[in-house]
Design an enzyme around this catalytic site. Structure first.
Site, PDB file in Angstrom:
ATOM      1  N   ASP A 103     -79.205  14.970  22.534  1.00  0.00           N
ATOM      2  CA  ASP A 103     -79.582  16.198  21.856  1.00  0.00           C
ATOM      3  C   ASP A 103     -78.380  16.644  21.000  1.00  0.00           C
ATOM      4  O   ASP A 103     -77.755  15.799  20.347  1.00  0.00           O
ATOM      5  CB  ASP A 103     -80.014  17.238  22.907  1.00  0.00           C
ATOM      6  CG  ASP A 103     -80.489  18.567  22.342  1.00  0.00           C
ATOM      7  OD1 ASP A 103     -81.520  18.571  21.655  1.00  0.00           O
ATOM      8  OD2 ASP A 103     -79.840  19.586  22.600  1.00  0.00           O
ATOM      9  N   TYR A 147     -88.734  26.897  16.589  1.00  0.00           N
ATOM     10  CA  TYR A 147     -87.818  27.475  17.590  1.00  0.00           C
ATOM     11  C   TYR A 147     -86.383  27.587  17.097  1.00  0.00           C
ATOM     12  O   TYR A 147     -85.690  28.568  17.404  1.00  0.00           O
ATOM     13  CB  TYR A 147     -87.907  26.698  18.908  1.00  0.00           C
ATOM     14  CG  TYR A 147     -87.150  25.385  18.930  1.00  0.00           C
ATOM     15  CD1 TYR A 147     -85.880  25.302  19.492  1.00  0.00           C
ATOM     16  CD2 TYR A 147     -87.698  24.214  18.398  1.00  0.00           C
ATOM     17  CE1 TYR A 147     -85.174  24.110  19.515  1.00  0.00           C
ATOM     18  CE2 TYR A 147     -87.015  23.023  18.423  1.00  0.00           C
ATOM     19  CZ  TYR A 147     -85.750  22.969  18.973  1.00  0.00           C
ATOM     20  OH  TYR A 147     -85.055  21.790  18.986  1.00  0.00           O
ATOM     21  N   TYR A 230     -77.219  26.463  17.895  1.00  0.00           N
ATOM     22  CA  TYR A 230     -78.233  26.953  16.951  1.00  0.00           C
ATOM     23  C   TYR A 230     -77.678  27.767  15.787  1.00  0.00           C
ATOM     24  O   TYR A 230     -78.158  27.660  14.655  1.00  0.00           O
ATOM     25  CB  TYR A 230     -79.323  27.729  17.707  1.00  0.00           C
ATOM     26  CG  TYR A 230     -79.979  26.827  18.718  1.00  0.00           C
ATOM     27  CD1 TYR A 230     -80.841  25.816  18.307  1.00  0.00           C
ATOM     28  CD2 TYR A 230     -79.669  26.912  20.078  1.00  0.00           C
ATOM     29  CE1 TYR A 230     -81.390  24.935  19.216  1.00  0.00           C
ATOM     30  CE2 TYR A 230     -80.219  26.041  20.990  1.00  0.00           C
ATOM     31  CZ  TYR A 230     -81.077  25.044  20.554  1.00  0.00           C
ATOM     32  OH  TYR A 230     -81.615  24.159  21.450  1.00  0.00           O
ATOM     33  N   HIS A 295     -88.133  14.094  25.257  1.00  0.00           N
ATOM     34  CA  HIS A 295     -86.816  14.588  24.832  1.00  0.00           C
ATOM     35  C   HIS A 295     -85.751  14.366  25.915  1.00  0.00           C
ATOM     36  O   HIS A 295     -84.562  14.411  25.620  1.00  0.00           O
ATOM     37  CB  HIS A 295     -86.936  16.085  24.507  1.00  0.00           C
ATOM     38  CG  HIS A 295     -85.746  16.667  23.819  1.00  0.00           C
ATOM     39  ND1 HIS A 295     -85.274  16.211  22.597  1.00  0.00           N
ATOM     40  CD2 HIS A 295     -84.911  17.688  24.163  1.00  0.00           C
ATOM     41  CE1 HIS A 295     -84.226  16.915  22.238  1.00  0.00           C
ATOM     42  NE2 HIS A 295     -83.974  17.811  23.164  1.00  0.00           N
TER      43      HIS A 295
END
Length: 318
Positions: A103, A147, A230, A295
């Protein structure tokens, strides 16, 4: 799990937690987690590589898990995590290591490999392919309810997550990220609302696993995690001697992609991988697709992922 030892390394004024297993004299393998994860996400791989004669090291990033929270979490930068990784290896007297990232941990690994190529024996990543800085445009073309776009908005995720305890937030994200659909909320819906309280955990993720994550996110909160990755995607990183268009990772590389990972559906991702375009930037890359992989392939199919990683490590042992 009992064989894994837990230590703390002082880095840039913070005590960072490091989980470790294997002999100090063995070739080192550093594991870099994603979100909503901590060192624990690598539990299966750590034991496998240690049993095969390697030294496994899995840190919790600053502000995650058992590591200290920075005084100003919202000032944490992506490159802080890369520099912390280098400092942890320095503290453990490790000059060279294999890097395994999943990730956004893959992105930490790629940046580490670009900034410190002499320290990387090989790099294996899961779920997020390398792209040259500035070339990832899918975030902009996906709807407002995507998201990542929602979590980039200051205060929005905090209010959404704040309706639940940390364990429920992790539960919801694990269920949501295990699906093959890209998480996109409706106009009058929050991201946490994409999961119903009656939705079951993935079959390979136990209540005990959930508690391990939930307890540590209860301690750390989500402030640093929302900042990095993020809210730091647009951060500019200075690379030595190379413009962003000619950046290459020349170390031996392995990329594992679950074909049911929602990231595989990000616009342009499948074509980028299957056309071979990625090999312009990673010339020594092997790509392996897991048809049923989600994932979280390292937890979903640990034996398969362990074998792929062990073959890669053995082939490139230094």
């Amino acid at each position: 799990m009992d064989q894994i030892k837990h230590t703390y390394v002082e880095v840039n004024g913070l005590k960072l937690h490091v989980a470790e297993i294997g002999s100090d004299s063995s070739p080192a393998v550093v594991f870099l987690h994603g979100f909503p994860e901590i060192w624990y996400t690598w539990r299966h791989q750590m034991i496998a590589v240690a049993n095969a004669g390697f030294r496994a090291i899995a840190p919790d990033y600053r502000g995650y898990g058992l590591s200290d929270i920075p005084q100003q979490p919202d000032k944490t930068s992506f490159v802080d995590l890369v520099n912390d990784t280098a400092s942890i290896l320095d503290s453990l007297a490790i000059s060279k290591a294999f890097v395994i990232g999943k990730d956004f941990g893959a992105m930490v690994g790629y940046t580490f490999a670009l900034l410190h190529p002499e320290r990387v024996a090989g790099i294996a990543t899961l779920g997020v392919p390398f792209r040259p800085p500035g070339s990832q445009k899918s975030h902009q073309v996906l709807p407002e309810g995507f998201y990542i776009r929602r979590w980039q908005e200051p205060g929005r995720a905090e209010a959404d997550f704040g309706r639940f305890d940390a364990k429920t937030v992790v539960r919801n994200i694990y269920i949501m990220f295990s699906r093959s659909e890209i998480p996109i909320a409706g106009e009058n819906q929050e991201i946490m609302d994409l999961v119903d309280p009656s939705d079951p955990l993935p079959s390979w993720f136990t209540e005990e696993d959930l508690s391990a994550y939930g307890d540590l996110y209860q301690k750390s909160g989500f402030q640093t995690a929302l900042q990095v990755p993020y809210r730091s995607f647009k951060e500019k990183i200075e690379y030595p001697k190379q413009g962003s268009s000619d950046l290459k990772i020349v170390a031996p590389a392995l990329f594992i992609m679950g074909e049911k990972d929602y990231v595989f559906k990000f616009p342009g991702t499948e074509e980028y991988l299957k056309s071979g375009e990625i090999k312009k930037y990673m010339p020594n890359l092997e790509i392996v697709y897991l048809p049923e992989g989600s994932h979280f392939v390292q937890e979903q199919f640990p034996d398969q992922v362990n074998q792929l990683i062990l073959n890669f490590l053995d082939h490139n042992k230094y």
